[in-house]
Design a protein around this motif. Structure first.
Motif, PDB file in Angstrom:
ATOM      1  N   ASN A  95     -16.557  21.505  10.998  1.00 13.66           N
ATOM      2  CA  ASN A  95     -16.356  22.277   9.760  1.00 13.66           C
ATOM      3  C   ASN A  95     -16.977  21.578   8.560  1.00 13.66           C
ATOM      4  OD1 ASN A  95     -14.923  24.127  11.188  1.00 13.66           O
ATOM      5  ND2 ASN A  95     -13.041  23.951   9.998  1.00 13.66           N
ATOM      6  N   SER A  97     -17.399  18.447   8.112  1.00 14.71           N
ATOM      7  CA  SER A  97     -16.895  17.118   7.738  1.00 14.71           C
ATOM      8  C   SER A  97     -17.978  16.054   7.924  1.00 14.71           C
ATOM      9  CB  SER A  97     -15.634  16.757   8.522  1.00 14.71           C
ATOM     10  OG  SER A  97     -15.841  16.843   9.905  1.00 14.71           O
ATOM     11  N   GLY A 242     -11.841  17.596   0.101  1.00 10.71           N
ATOM     12  CA  GLY A 242     -12.007  18.712   1.028  1.00 10.71           C
ATOM     13  C   GLY A 242     -12.555  18.334   2.385  1.00 10.71           C
ATOM     14  N   TYR A 244     -12.276  17.771   6.479  1.00 12.73           N
ATOM     15  CA  TYR A 244     -11.564  18.181   7.696  1.00 12.73           C
ATOM     16  C   TYR A 244     -11.788  17.077   8.705  1.00 12.73           C
ATOM     17  CZ  TYR A 244     -11.179  20.948  12.073  1.00 12.73           C
ATOM     18  OH  TYR A 244     -10.884  21.427  13.328  1.00 12.73           O
ATOM     19  N   TYR A 245     -10.740  16.372   9.112  1.00  8.70           N
ATOM     20  CA  TYR A 245     -10.978  15.220   9.988  1.00  8.70           C
ATOM     21  C   TYR A 245      -9.727  14.772  10.726  1.00  8.70           C
ATOM     22  CZ  TYR A 245      -9.404  11.828   6.300  1.00  8.70           C
ATOM     23  OH  TYR A 245      -8.721  11.110   5.378  1.00  8.70           O
ATOM     24  N   THR A 249     -11.451  16.034  15.664  1.00 10.35           N
ATOM     25  CA  THR A 249     -12.761  16.090  15.028  1.00 10.35           C
ATOM     26  C   THR A 249     -13.653  14.913  15.378  1.00 10.35           C
ATOM     27  OG1 THR A 249     -12.093  14.849  13.071  1.00 10.35           O
ATOM     28  CG2 THR A 249     -11.716  17.241  13.035  1.00 10.35           C
ATOM     29  N   ASN A 260      -6.803  19.127   7.336  1.00 12.65           N
ATOM     30  CA  ASN A 260      -7.694  19.289   6.198  1.00 12.65           C
ATOM     31  C   ASN A 260      -7.121  18.457   5.066  1.00 12.65           C
ATOM     32  OD1 ASN A 260     -10.043  21.036   6.268  1.00 12.65           O
ATOM     33  ND2 ASN A 260      -8.617  22.595   7.023  1.00 12.65           N
ATOM     34  N   SER A 261      -7.989  17.912   4.230  1.00 13.70           N
ATOM     35  CA  SER A 261      -7.466  17.145   3.102  1.00 13.70           C
ATOM     36  C   SER A 261      -8.038  17.694   1.802  1.00 13.70           C
ATOM     37  CB  SER A 261      -7.818  15.664   3.255  1.00 13.70           C
ATOM     38  OG  SER A 261      -9.214  15.483   3.230  1.00 13.70           O
ATOM     39  N   LEU A 289      -2.942  16.124   2.318  1.00 14.05           N
ATOM     40  CA  LEU A 289      -3.436  16.769   3.538  1.00 14.05           C
ATOM     41  C   LEU A 289      -2.520  17.887   4.010  1.00 14.05           C
ATOM     42  CD1 LEU A 289      -2.754  14.403   6.564  1.00 14.05           C
ATOM     43  CD2 LEU A 289      -1.510  14.332   4.439  1.00 14.05           C
ATOM     44  N   SER A 290      -3.000  18.596   5.019  1.00 16.63           N
ATOM     45  CA  SER A 290      -2.212  19.630   5.667  1.00 16.63           C
ATOM     46  C   SER A 290      -0.864  19.048   6.098  1.00 16.63           C
ATOM     47  CB  SER A 290      -2.919  20.123   6.926  1.00 16.63           C
ATOM     48  OG  SER A 290      -4.282  20.373   6.694  1.00 16.63           O
ATOM     49  N   SER A 306      -4.371  21.710  10.925  1.00 17.30           N
ATOM     50  CA  SER A 306      -5.384  21.948   9.899  1.00 17.30           C
ATOM     51  C   SER A 306      -5.181  23.255   9.136  1.00 17.30           C
ATOM     52  CB  SER A 306      -6.784  21.908  10.517  1.00 17.30           C
ATOM     53  OG  SER A 306      -6.926  22.898  11.515  1.00 17.30           O
ATOM     54  N   ARG A 307      -4.368  24.168   9.676  1.00 16.68           N
ATOM     55  CA  ARG A 307      -4.139  25.422   8.943  1.00 16.68           C
ATOM     56  C   ARG A 307      -2.852  25.393   8.120  1.00 16.68           C
ATOM     57  NH1 ARG A 307      -7.403  27.362  13.134  1.00 16.68           N
ATOM     58  NH2 ARG A 307      -5.772  26.911  14.615  1.00 16.68           N
TER      59      ARG A 307
END
Ligand SMILES: [Cu+2]
Length: 347
Positions: A95, A97, A242, A244-245, A249, A260-261, A289-290, A306-307
């Motif tokens: 995504n 990252s 922003g 995603y990790y 990932t 996601n951060s 983060l999420s 992540s969602r």
């Protein structure tokens, strides 16, 4: 026959030699053999020289083409027809990252005769990264996370395989690491401002104060980012928005759920315990983060989070290089503010 074939080759070569660009992918770079090519057919010969899977994508002027995922050590080619202009080339894995960690470059395409009059200066100016600031305030329940087993060892195991030399250190954290369900409710405050200004100019200022589960009062003052390598983390500017990790990932340790951060940063901190200075070189990692932990017992609730809403503020503090462990379980400090919020500052 022989002479005619030679002549034909020579003419084709002079008229429209298809451009060839050699691309080397690694953590976290996209290196191109050419920065500028002529318009027309362009073939990218892409090698993954890194230690995790990557891919190559070119985007711009209505073009968006990518290679399949390329395993470490493998290669792929991609041929596209390009009009004059500036294109972005990057790794699309994770995504974006990998792109955010630095796997992005620009390729200029021009006419052989007019390569200097295509207006690149403007294009480059527009592509300059924007200055971005984020202000974060910790809120909600505050918890201290104590050493314990990682709750998703089977999910992390196949990803750990890709970590090579670092695997051994990480595997000991599977059994007794900082991402556990061993949690103590505490109290404290944490606010900071972070500036994402590009690889070498990032900055941070913030203060955290909390009372640990053993009653010790800790204070952390962050006033500069960390830009050196830290274990399991790549070298890049200290503040990144922003990303995603973690988790699936293969970016950073998989011993954290996939998230996601809104902001992730690495900084150097001044750390005080009961009012006494412990170190001016504490190693600090912060993420907004999420949400990863459930209400009530604050156990980690998901391998892929992540969602989830981005409202969990994590503060991890480790001693500086060569410094003794802190007077805390496991020798580290790890505190979460479970209902936190961020505001992007107007520019
Ligand atoms: Cu990549």
């Amino acid at each position: 026959m022989y002479r005619i074939a030679l002549l034909a080759l020579a003419v084709a070569g002079a008229a429209a030699k298809p451009a060839q660009v050699t691309v080397r992918l690694s953590e976290w770079n996209v290196q191109l053999s050419e920065q500028t090519v002529v318009d027309g057919s362009v073939t990218f010969a892409v090698t993954n020289a890194g230690s995790i899977p990557h891919a190559f994508e070119i985007e711009g002027h209505g073009i968006e083409k990518e290679t399949p995922t390329i395993q470490p050590g493998d290669s792929a080619t991609l041929t596209v027809t390009l009009k004059p202009g500036t294109y972005e080339v990057y790794c699309p894995v994770g995504n974006d990252s990998h792109k955010k960690l630095g796997m992005v470059a620009q390729l200029r395409v021009g006419h052989p005769a007019g390569a200097h009059s295509v207006g690149y200066t403007t294009a480059m100016g527009d592509a300059r990264p924007a200055v971005r600031t984020i202000r974060v305030a910790g809120g909600g329940p505050v918890i201290q996370i104590l050493p314990g087993p990682f709750p998703f060892p089977d999910s992390a195991a196949p990803i750990l395989q890709a970590f090579g030399d670092e695997r051994e250190g990480l595997e000991s954290q599977v059994k007794n690491g900082p991402y556990s369900n061993n949690v103590a409710p505490i109290s404290g405050t944490f606010t900071f401002d972070a500036w994402d200004l590009g690889a070498t100019r990032d900055s941070v200022y913030g203060v955290a104060e909390f009372t640990a589960q053993d009653g010790a009062r800790w204070k952390l003052v962050m006033d500069r980012v960390q830009t050196k390598d830290v274990p399991h983390h790549p070298r890049f500017g200290g503040v990144i928005l922003g990303l995603y990790y973690h988790g699936v990932t293969a970016v950073h340790t998989p011993l954290v759920p996939t998230i996601n951060s809104a902001v992730a940063l690495w900084s150097v901190g001044h750390l005080y315990r009961n009012g006494a200075l412990i170190t001016d070189a504490a190693m600090v990692h912060v993420m907004l983060l999420s949400h990863t932990r459930r209400d009530g017992d604050f156990a980690l609730e998901c391998w892929d989070c992540s969602r989830n809403t981005v409202d969990e503020l994590q503060l991890q503090i480790l001693p500086g290089p060569g410094e003794p462990k802190f007077a805390a379980p496991g020798g580290f400090l790890f505190v979460n503010w479970e209902k936190s919020a961020a505001a992007r500052e107007p520019r």
